[in-house]
Enzyme design. Structure first.
Site, PDB file in Angstrom:
ATOM      1  N   GLY A  35      -1.181 -15.856 -19.636  1.00 19.66           N
ATOM      2  CA  GLY A  35      -0.831 -14.718 -20.476  1.00 19.66           C
ATOM      3  C   GLY A  35      -1.329 -13.439 -19.847  1.00 19.66           C
ATOM      4  O   GLY A  35      -2.160 -13.471 -18.927  1.00 19.66           O
TER       5      GLY A  35
ATOM      6  N   GLN B 292      -4.621  -4.905 -20.131  1.00 22.02           N
ATOM      7  CA  GLN B 292      -5.342  -5.405 -18.950  1.00 22.02           C
ATOM      8  C   GLN B 292      -4.886  -4.744 -17.648  1.00 22.02           C
ATOM      9  O   GLN B 292      -5.578  -4.818 -16.647  1.00 22.02           O
ATOM     10  CB  GLN B 292      -5.170  -6.935 -18.834  1.00 22.02           C
ATOM     11  CG  GLN B 292      -5.860  -7.688 -19.961  1.00 22.02           C
ATOM     12  CD  GLN B 292      -5.574  -9.172 -19.882  1.00 22.02           C
ATOM     13  OE1 GLN B 292      -4.539  -9.627 -20.360  1.00 22.02           O
ATOM     14  NE2 GLN B 292      -6.467  -9.925 -19.275  1.00 22.02           N
TER      15      GLN B 292
ATOM     16  N   CYS C 103     -10.140 -15.665 -19.121  1.00 22.73           N
ATOM     17  CA  CYS C 103      -9.507 -14.353 -19.178  1.00 22.73           C
ATOM     18  C   CYS C 103      -9.437 -13.786 -17.762  1.00 22.73           C
ATOM     19  O   CYS C 103     -10.436 -13.810 -17.044  1.00 22.73           O
ATOM     20  CB  CYS C 103     -10.309 -13.420 -20.087  1.00 22.73           C
ATOM     21  SG  CYS C 103      -9.576 -11.788 -20.254  1.00 22.73           S
ATOM     22  N   LEU C 104      -8.269 -13.286 -17.404  1.00 20.10           N
ATOM     23  CA  LEU C 104      -8.114 -12.709 -16.060  1.00 20.10           C
ATOM     24  C   LEU C 104      -8.980 -11.465 -15.903  1.00 20.10           C
ATOM     25  O   LEU C 104      -9.262 -11.060 -14.780  1.00 20.10           O
ATOM     26  CB  LEU C 104      -6.639 -12.388 -15.803  1.00 20.10           C
ATOM     27  CG  LEU C 104      -5.713 -13.615 -15.829  1.00 20.10           C
ATOM     28  CD1 LEU C 104      -4.250 -13.198 -15.749  1.00 20.10           C
ATOM     29  CD2 LEU C 104      -6.062 -14.579 -14.689  1.00 20.10           C
TER      30      LEU C 104
ATOM     31  N   HIS D 181      -5.432 -14.433 -28.350  1.00 17.01           N
ATOM     32  CA  HIS D 181      -6.251 -13.877 -27.264  1.00 17.01           C
ATOM     33  C   HIS D 181      -5.600 -12.591 -26.722  1.00 17.01           C
ATOM     34  O   HIS D 181      -6.265 -11.567 -26.553  1.00 17.01           O
ATOM     35  CB  HIS D 181      -6.382 -14.937 -26.155  1.00 17.01           C
ATOM     36  CG  HIS D 181      -7.097 -14.500 -24.924  1.00 17.01           C
ATOM     37  ND1 HIS D 181      -8.296 -15.036 -24.518  1.00 17.01           N
ATOM     38  CD2 HIS D 181      -6.788 -13.584 -23.973  1.00 17.01           C
ATOM     39  CE1 HIS D 181      -8.683 -14.450 -23.395  1.00 17.01           C
ATOM     40  NE2 HIS D 181      -7.781 -13.566 -23.035  1.00 17.01           N
ATOM     41  N   GLU D 182      -4.279 -12.655 -26.474  1.00 22.51           N
ATOM     42  CA  GLU D 182      -3.584 -11.484 -25.905  1.00 22.51           C
ATOM     43  C   GLU D 182      -3.490 -10.357 -26.927  1.00 22.51           C
ATOM     44  O   GLU D 182      -3.621  -9.181 -26.571  1.00 22.51           O
ATOM     45  CB  GLU D 182      -2.180 -11.872 -25.406  1.00 22.51           C
ATOM     46  CG  GLU D 182      -2.137 -12.967 -24.346  1.00 22.51           C
ATOM     47  CD  GLU D 182      -3.063 -12.734 -23.171  1.00 22.51           C
ATOM     48  OE1 GLU D 182      -3.359 -11.580 -22.834  1.00 22.51           O
ATOM     49  OE2 GLU D 182      -3.525 -13.742 -22.595  1.00 22.51           O
TER      50      GLU D 182
ATOM     51  N   HIS E  63      -6.524  -8.265 -26.937  1.00 24.91           N
ATOM     52  CA  HIS E  63      -6.566  -7.250 -25.867  1.00 24.91           C
ATOM     53  C   HIS E  63      -5.919  -5.943 -26.344  1.00 24.91           C
ATOM     54  O   HIS E  63      -6.413  -4.852 -26.038  1.00 24.91           O
ATOM     55  CB  HIS E  63      -5.827  -7.741 -24.624  1.00 24.91           C
ATOM     56  CG  HIS E  63      -6.638  -8.658 -23.742  1.00 24.91           C
ATOM     57  ND1 HIS E  63      -7.848  -8.296 -23.202  1.00 24.91           N
ATOM     58  CD2 HIS E  63      -6.394  -9.910 -23.296  1.00 24.91           C
ATOM     59  CE1 HIS E  63      -8.316  -9.292 -22.458  1.00 24.91           C
ATOM     60  NE2 HIS E  63      -7.458 -10.292 -22.505  1.00 24.91           N
TER      61      HIS E  63
HETATM   62  O1  K1U Z   1      -5.520 -12.718 -21.121  1.00 25.32           O
HETATM   63  C1  K1U Z   1      -5.706 -13.203 -20.022  1.00 25.32           C
HETATM   64  O2  K1U Z   1      -6.518 -12.710 -19.270  1.00 25.32           O
HETATM   65  C2  K1U Z   1      -4.959 -14.439 -19.584  1.00 25.32           C
HETATM   66  C3  K1U Z   1      -5.699 -15.731 -19.905  1.00 25.32           C
HETATM   67  C4  K1U Z   1      -5.054 -16.329 -21.154  1.00 25.32           C
HETATM   68  C5  K1U Z   1      -5.792 -17.403 -21.869  1.00 25.32           C
HETATM   69  C6  K1U Z   1      -6.281 -18.515 -21.234  1.00 25.32           C
HETATM   70  C7  K1U Z   1      -6.929 -19.509 -21.949  1.00 25.32           C
HETATM   71  C8  K1U Z   1      -7.070 -19.391 -23.311  1.00 25.32           C
HETATM   72  C9  K1U Z   1      -6.591 -18.285 -23.949  1.00 25.32           C
HETATM   73  C10 K1U Z   1      -5.945 -17.283 -23.242  1.00 25.32           C
HETATM   74  C11 K1U Z   1      -5.574 -16.648 -18.705  1.00 25.32           C
HETATM   75  O3  K1U Z   1      -4.511 -16.971 -18.293  1.00 25.32           O
HETATM   76  S1  K1U Z   1      -7.022 -17.216 -17.954  1.00 25.32           S
HETATM   77  C12 K1U Z   1      -6.412 -18.294 -16.667  1.00 25.32           C
HETATM   78  C13 K1U Z   1      -5.938 -19.623 -17.165  1.00 25.32           C
HETATM   79  O4  K1U Z   1      -6.272 -20.022 -18.264  1.00 25.32           O
HETATM   80  C14 K1U Z   1      -5.033 -20.453 -16.342  1.00 25.32           C
HETATM   81  C15 K1U Z   1      -4.624 -20.083 -15.094  1.00 25.32           C
HETATM   82  C16 K1U Z   1      -3.771 -20.879 -14.348  1.00 25.32           C
HETATM   83  C17 K1U Z   1      -3.327 -22.069 -14.848  1.00 25.32           C
HETATM   84  C18 K1U Z   1      -3.738 -22.483 -16.077  1.00 25.32           C
HETATM   85  C19 K1U Z   1      -4.573 -21.672 -16.836  1.00 25.32           C
HETATM   86 ZN    ZN Z   2      -7.714 -12.065 -21.536  1.00 26.84          ZN
END
Ligand code: K1U
Ligand code: ZN
Length: 166
Positions: free
Chosen positions: A45, A50, A90-91, A132-133, A136
């Site tokens: 997401g 972000q 979270c990225l 979560h998004e 943000h």
């Molecule tokens: O909001 C963000 O920064 C994105 C975040 C979203 C998220 C992940 C887990 C739970 C709730 C919300 C991410 O994408 S973190 C990276 C991640 O989870 C992932 C990356 C590659 C493959 C699978 C998962």
């Molecule tokens: Zn996040």
């Protein structure tokens, strides 16, 4: 275009996103850039906040094949029930994962990139990701839900990372 992702504790992650008045070509370009940035990261997401764009736009793709993109413009949660604990990442907080309690099932109302209104009732990972998004867009980061002790440990870790990088 791949955009830079802001990293916690950047104060720009705290800004409140504004409602999108009309789904213009500029908004569609933002959706395309968010999508490209999310897939490149990689993430499941990404919210406009972000990438330092303070508009109520987010994208999600939780599919393994990375072929189920969902676009939410002006999302609003209109119903929520139950509780679930889920490990989140979270990225904007790279390398840190922790458990957060969220609503287990939600109904979200939004528009897509064609300005069509839709309503989605969902649970599981998609419901967690939408919440979560959407946080943000309100200037909230998932680590805000952690205990003061865990947040202090995370801050120490980030200070150490900065020291090593500089
Ligand atoms: O909001 C963000 O920064 C994105 C975040 C979203 C998220 C992940 C887990 C739970 C709730 C919300 C991410 O994408 S973190 C990276 C991640 O989870 C992932 C990356 C590659 C493959 C699978 C998962
Ligand atoms: Zn996040």
């Amino acid at each position: 275009m791949i955009l830079d992702i802001l990293e916690y504790p950047d104060s720009r992650l705290r800004k409140l996103a504004s409602r999108v008045a009309a789904v213009t070509n500029d908004i569609r370009k933002l959706v395309a850039d968010l999508t490209e940035t999310m897939y490149a990261a990689p993430g499941v997401g990404l919210a406009a906040t972000q990438v330092n764009v303070h508009k109520r736009v987010l994208v999600i793709d939780i599919s393994e094949a990375r072929n189920d993109l969902r676009v939410f413009i002006n999302p609003e949660i209109v119903a929520a029930e139950g509780e679930v604990e889920c490990e989140e990442g979270c990225l904007s907080v790279p390398g840190y994962y922790d458990k957060v309690i969220r609503a287990a099932k939600i109904t979200v109302r939004a528009q897509n990139e064609r300005a069509e209104a839709f309503e989605l009732t969902t649970d599981g990972m998609l419901a967690v990701c939408v919440q979560h998004e959407m946080d943000h867009l309100l200037g909230k980061v998932f680590v805000d839900y952690l205990s003061p002790l865990k947040r202090a440990r995370l801050s120490a870790r980030l200070r150490k990372k900065q020291r090593l990088a500089g």
